[in-house]
Design a protein around this motif. Structure first.
Motif, PDB file in Angstrom:
ATOM      1  N   PHE A  57       0.856  -1.195   0.000  1.00 47.59           N
ATOM      2  CA  PHE A  57       0.000   0.000   0.000  1.00 47.59           C
ATOM      3  C   PHE A  57       0.890   1.242   0.000  1.00 47.59           C
ATOM      4  O   PHE A  57       2.071   1.185   0.358  1.00 47.59           O
ATOM      5  N   THR A  58       0.300   2.360  -0.383  1.00 48.87           N
ATOM      6  CA  THR A  58       1.016   3.640  -0.431  1.00 48.87           C
ATOM      7  C   THR A  58       0.141   4.709   0.204  1.00 48.87           C
ATOM      8  O   THR A  58      -1.068   4.756  -0.048  1.00 48.87           O
ATOM      9  N   ILE A  59       0.733   5.545   1.031  1.00 46.95           N
ATOM     10  CA  ILE A  59       0.027   6.667   1.659  1.00 46.95           C
ATOM     11  C   ILE A  59       0.627   7.963   1.146  1.00 46.95           C
ATOM     12  O   ILE A  59       1.853   8.131   1.133  1.00 46.95           O
TER      13      ILE A  59
ATOM     14  N   PHE B  38      -5.514  12.542   6.500  1.00 49.82           N
ATOM     15  CA  PHE B  38      -5.939  11.729   7.636  1.00 49.82           C
ATOM     16  C   PHE B  38      -6.249  10.332   7.128  1.00 49.82           C
ATOM     17  O   PHE B  38      -7.227  10.117   6.403  1.00 49.82           O
ATOM     18  N   ASN B  39      -5.388   9.370   7.498  1.00 51.18           N
ATOM     19  CA  ASN B  39      -5.505   7.994   7.009  1.00 51.18           C
ATOM     20  C   ASN B  39      -5.786   7.048   8.171  1.00 51.18           C
ATOM     21  O   ASN B  39      -5.246   7.238   9.267  1.00 51.18           O
ATOM     22  N   VAL B  40      -6.604   6.046   7.914  1.00 49.30           N
ATOM     23  CA  VAL B  40      -6.999   5.105   8.970  1.00 49.30           C
ATOM     24  C   VAL B  40      -6.757   3.670   8.522  1.00 49.30           C
ATOM     25  O   VAL B  40      -7.050   3.301   7.389  1.00 49.30           O
ATOM     26  N   LEU B  41      -6.209   2.875   9.452  1.00 55.17           N
ATOM     27  CA  LEU B  41      -6.102   1.429   9.265  1.00 55.17           C
ATOM     28  C   LEU B  41      -7.301   0.786   9.947  1.00 55.17           C
ATOM     29  O   LEU B  41      -7.519   0.983  11.152  1.00 55.17           O
ATOM     30  N   ALA B  42      -8.092   0.059   9.198  1.00 50.92           N
ATOM     31  CA  ALA B  42      -9.298  -0.573   9.735  1.00 50.92           C
ATOM     32  C   ALA B  42      -9.220  -2.083   9.538  1.00 50.92           C
ATOM     33  O   ALA B  42      -8.455  -2.575   8.694  1.00 50.92           O
ATOM     34  N   GLY B  43     -10.010  -2.802  10.310  1.00 50.24           N
ATOM     35  CA  GLY B  43     -10.032  -4.259  10.206  1.00 50.24           C
ATOM     36  C   GLY B  43     -10.318  -4.898  11.537  1.00 50.24           C
ATOM     37  O   GLY B  43     -10.291  -4.226  12.578  1.00 50.24           O
ATOM     38  N   ALA B  44     -10.615  -6.165  11.511  1.00 50.37           N
ATOM     39  CA  ALA B  44     -10.896  -6.883  12.757  1.00 50.37           C
ATOM     40  C   ALA B  44      -9.645  -6.962  13.632  1.00 50.37           C
ATOM     41  O   ALA B  44      -8.524  -6.744  13.157  1.00 50.37           O
ATOM     42  N   SER B  45      -9.845  -7.286  14.896  1.00 54.39           N
ATOM     43  CA  SER B  45      -8.718  -7.415  15.823  1.00 54.39           C
ATOM     44  C   SER B  45      -7.771  -8.524  15.361  1.00 54.39           C
ATOM     45  O   SER B  45      -8.218  -9.565  14.862  1.00 54.39           O
TER      46      SER B  45
ATOM     47  N   LYS C  48     -14.794   6.938   9.565  1.00 56.87           N
ATOM     48  CA  LYS C  48     -15.488   7.489   8.398  1.00 56.87           C
ATOM     49  C   LYS C  48     -15.071   8.917   8.055  1.00 56.87           C
ATOM     50  O   LYS C  48     -15.407   9.409   6.985  1.00 56.87           O
ATOM     51  N   LYS C  49     -14.317   9.569   8.979  1.00 59.05           N
ATOM     52  CA  LYS C  49     -13.832  10.933   8.689  1.00 59.05           C
ATOM     53  C   LYS C  49     -12.527  10.916   7.885  1.00 59.05           C
ATOM     54  O   LYS C  49     -12.043  11.966   7.469  1.00 59.05           O
ATOM     55  N   ALA C  50     -11.944   9.741   7.681  1.00 58.66           N
ATOM     56  CA  ALA C  50     -10.619   9.641   7.063  1.00 58.66           C
ATOM     57  C   ALA C  50     -10.641  10.010   5.581  1.00 58.66           C
ATOM     58  O   ALA C  50     -11.630   9.787   4.879  1.00 58.66           O
ATOM     59  N   ASP C  51      -9.500  10.566   5.122  1.00 54.16           N
ATOM     60  CA  ASP C  51      -9.335  10.826   3.682  1.00 54.16           C
ATOM     61  C   ASP C  51      -9.175   9.512   2.928  1.00 54.16           C
ATOM     62  O   ASP C  51      -9.596   9.400   1.774  1.00 54.16           O
ATOM     63  N   CYS C  52      -8.530   8.536   3.607  1.00 51.13           N
ATOM     64  CA  CYS C  52      -8.373   7.221   2.992  1.00 51.13           C
ATOM     65  C   CYS C  52      -8.352   6.144   4.080  1.00 51.13           C
ATOM     66  O   CYS C  52      -7.662   6.307   5.093  1.00 51.13           O
TER      67      CYS C  52
END
Length: 578
Positions: free
Chosen positions: A361-363, A368-375, A531-535
Motif C-alpha cells: 500500500f502507499t500513503i 488523515f488515514n486510517v487502518l481498519a479491520g478486525a482485531s 469514516k472521517k478519514a481521507d483514505c
C-alpha cells in the motif's frame, strides 16, 4: 575444564576493557602498591635492626632507627590513603561507565530482543548481576594488582633472611589453596542456580504487582502466594547451598593465615636458639608472614570472584553485547515525490506467527488515514514497522526522507507515561520546552481542563506509569505529547479507545486540522473516527485488501469493509466496532 578456564579469562578480559582506559588511576594504584610493599619490607628490616640495637644499648643508632621507622609509617599511611582515593575514583568512574553502557545497550536493542527478556528479568540483572560485577571490578581489580606484587616482594626478602624457615612455614600452603579453590568452585556452581532463581522470583514479584487487580478480582491470592513461596524457597535453597561451601572453606582460610605464623614462631625460635637467625630477624619474619598468606588467599578469592563474575556476566552480556540496531529495511522517499509511506511486498512474523504477508500500500503526503479491520489483523504491527521497531522478514518499507530526519510522533495503545510531572511528560525528551507550547498541545488533546483541576496543575507528578490518572486522561496526555512534537508524521494506535464520544469528536476535529500540514495514520475500531478519514486501508488475511473513502468502501456491498461495519452502522453509527 577448558570451557571454565576460557569463561574466567573472558570475564577478566571484559573487566580489563573497563579498567584499561583509566591509565592515570591504574598508574597511581600501582605506584601506591609499590610504596606499600616496599614500606612493609623496610619496616620489617628496620624492626630487625631496632631489636638488635636495643639489645646492644646503642642510643644514637636507636634514635636514627626510630625516626626512620616513623618516616616509613608516615609514607605507608599516605600511600594507603592515596590508594583508597585512586581505588574509589577508579571504582566510581568504572561503575558509572558500566551502567551507562548497560542502558545504552538496552535502548539500542531491537524490540524483538527486548521482548525476549521480561522486565523482571532485566531488573534482576541490573540489581544483582550488574552490582556484583561493579563490586568486583572496582574492588577485586585493585587486589589483583596489589597482592601479587606484595607476595613476590615479601617472599624474596624472607627467602634471603632464611629460606629454610620460609619452606617450613609455607609447605602446606599449596594444599590449603587447592582445597579452598575446590570448595569455591562448588559454591560458584550453586551461585549460578541462585542467579537464575532470583531472576525468576523478581520477575514473578513484578507480575504480581502489575496484576494485583486481576489477582484480587479472581480471588487468586492463595494460588499466587504459593507460587511466590515456591520461588523464594528455591532462591533460599541455592543461596544456603552456596553459603554452606563458603562456611566450610572458612577454617581453611583461617588456617592459611594462622599456620605460617605458628610454624614461624616454633621453628624460628629453634633456629634463633641455634644461632641461625637473630631475634630481630625472627620478629621481622613473624610480621611478614601475613604479607605472604594474605596475597595467596586473595589470589584464590579473586579467581573465585572471577568465576562467580563469569556467572553474573552471562545475563549482562545477553544485553550489553547486542550489536547496534539500525533500521536497514526503511528507505527514504525523495522530497519531490508525493508518497509519504510505501509498503512493497512486506512480510513480517512474530516467531512462527505470520502477521503480514506480501503487504502492499502507499500513503500520500498530508491527510488523515486510517487502518481498519478486525482485531489481530496487523494494524498495530504496521505502525510498529513504520517506527522501525522490528525488522521485516522480507519486502521493503519506504518513508519520506524529511519524516525520517524530523522524527515520528507515535501514540501507542499502552499510553506509557514516564516518572515526572504532566508538563515533563508532554514535552518528554525536549530540552527547555516552551510552557505555552505545552499548554497549546494539551488544549488540542482536550487535556487542559482536567490538568488545571489537579492539585499542582501541569506540575503534578503522574506517579509510576501515570497511576494517579484515569485511562482516558493518560490517553489524552499521550496524544498531547504527540501534538507537542509537531512531527510531519503522526502515528496513533487506537487513540480514542479510552475516551468518551464527545471528546473523541473534538480530537478527531483536531486531527483533521493537523492533517492539512502533516500525515496522520491512525488505527481504529470506532466508525465515528474511521469514516472521517481521507483514505481507509482495510486489513484482512495479513494484507491490505481494500482502500478508499468511507463512501467508496461502504458502497461495495460485498466488500470486507461493508461486512465489518454493517451491523455497527445499523445499531449505532457512533458506536464501537464489534
Amino acid at each position: 575444564m577448558n570451557k571454565k578456564k576460557s569463561s574466567i579469562s573472558a570475564t577478566a578480559r571484559w573487566f580489563w576493557k573497563y579498567g584499561k582506559g583509566r591509565y592515570f588511576h591504574v598508574l597511581g594504584i600501582i605506584m601506591c602498591i609499590g610504596l606499600i610493599t616496599g614500606g612493609n619490607i623496610l619496616r620489617a628490616s628496620v624492626l630487625d635492626k631496632l631489636i638488635t640495637v636495643s639489645l646492644l644499648r646503642d642510643t644514637e643508632q636507636l634514635l636514627v632507627i626510630i625516626v626512620t621507622l616513623i618516616a616509613i609509617v608516615v609514607v605507608g599511611l599516605l600511600a594507603n590513603s592515596f590508594l583508597a582515593l585512586f581505588k574509589t575514583h577508579f571504582g566510581a568512574i568504572t561503575a558509572a561507565n558500566i551502567r551507562k553502557d548497560f542502558f545504552s545497550s538496552l535502548l539500542k536493542m531491537p524490540v524483538s530482543k527486548i521482548e525476549s527478556h521480561s522486565s523482571g528479568a532485566i531488573i534482576s540483572v541490573y540489581n544483582n548481576e550488574l552490582n556484583k560485577i561493579i563490586s568486583l571490578i572496582s574492588g577485586k581489580f585493585v587486589d589483583a594488582l596489589l597482592q601479587p606484587i606484595m607476595f613476590i616482594g615479601v617472599s624474596v626478602y624472607m627467602l634471603i633472611i632464611n629460606w629454610k624457615l620460609y619452606l617450613i612455614c609455607y609447605a602446606l600452603l599449596p594444599l590449603v589453596v587447592m582445597i579452598i579453590n575446590k570448595l569455591s568452585k562448588k559454591s560458584a556452581s550453586y551461585a549460578t542456580k541462585y542467579y537464575e532463581k532470583i531472576g525468576y522470583a523478581n520477575e514473578l514479584s513484578k507480575e504480581c504487582i502489575d496484576g494485583i487487580t486481576e489477582i484480587k478480582t479472581f480471588n487468586l491470592e492463595s494460588s499466587v502466594i504459593e507460587r511466590c513461596k515456591n520461588a523464594f524457597d528455591d532462591v533460599l535453597f541455592y543461596i544456603l547451598k552456596s553459603e554452606k561451601y563458603d562456611a566450610i572453606s572458612l577454617p581453611f582460610w583461617l588456617l592459611n593465615f594462622q599456620l605460617p605464623k605458628i610454624m614461624c614462631i616454633l621453628f624460628g625460635g629453634f633456629l634463633a636458639l641455634n644461632g641461625e637467625m637473630t631475634v630481630g630477624e625472627l620478629v621481622a619474619y613473624v610480621q611478614l608472614t601475613l604479607y605472604v598468606s594474605q596475597p595467596a588467599s586473595a589470589v584464590v578469592d579473586f579467581i573465585d570472584s572471577l568465576r562467580q563474575g563469569s556467572v553474573a556476566l552471562k545475563g549482562i552480556r545477553g544485553i550489553m553485547d547486542v550489536e547496534e540496531f539500525t533500521e536497514i529495511q526503511i528507505k527514504p522517499i525523495g522530497k519531490t515525490k508525493q508518497e509519504a509511506i510505501s509498503f512493497n511486498n512486506v512480510t513480517f512474523a512474530y516467531g512462527d506467527n505470520t502477521v503480514l504477508k506480501n503487504c502492499n500500500f502507499t500513503i500520500k503526503r498530508n491527510g488523515f488515514n486510517v487502518l481498519a479491520g478486525a482485531s489481530g489483523q496487523g494494524k498495530s504491527t504496521i505502525l510498529s514497522l513504520i517506527c522501525g521497531l522490528y525488522s521485516v522478514t522480507s519486502g521493503e518499507i519506504k518513508i519520506a526522507e524529511e519524516y525520517i530526519e524530523k522524527g515520528i510522533a507515535y501514540v501507542s495503545q499502552d499510553n506509557v507515561l514516564f516518572p515526572g510531572t504532566i508538563a515533563e511528560n508532554i514535552a518528554f525528551g525536549i530540552e527547555n520546552p516552551s510552557f505555552s507550547e505545552i499548554q497549546e498541545a494539551a488544549i488540542a488533546a482536550k487535556a487542559h481542563d482536567f490538568i488545571c483541576q489537579l492539585p499542582k496543575s501541569y506540575n503534578t507528578p503522574v506517579g509510576e506509569r501515570g497511576q494517579i490518572l484515569s485511562g482516558g486522561q493518560r490517553q489524552r496526555i499521550a496524544i498531547a505529547r504527540a501534538f507537542f512534537r509537531k512531527s510531519p508524521l503522526i502515528l496513533m494506535d487506537e487513540p480514542t479507545s479510552a475516551i468518551d464520544t464527545e471528546t473523541e469528536e473534538q480530537i478527531v476535529k483536531m486531527l483533521l486540522s493537523l492533517s492539512k500540514e502533516s500525515t496522520l495514520l491512525v488505527s481504529s475500531h470506532r466508525l465515528s473516527t474511521i469514516k472521517k478519514a481521507d483514505c481507509i486501508y482495510v486489513l484482512q488475511g495479513a494484507s491490505i485488501v481494500e482502500c478508499g473513502t468511507h463512501e467508496d468502501l461502504w458502497s461495495n456491498n460485498k466488500g470486507v469493509y461493508h461486512s465489518l461495519y454493517r451491523k455497527q452502522i445499523e445499531v449505532d453509527s457512533g458506536g464501537v466496532a464489534v
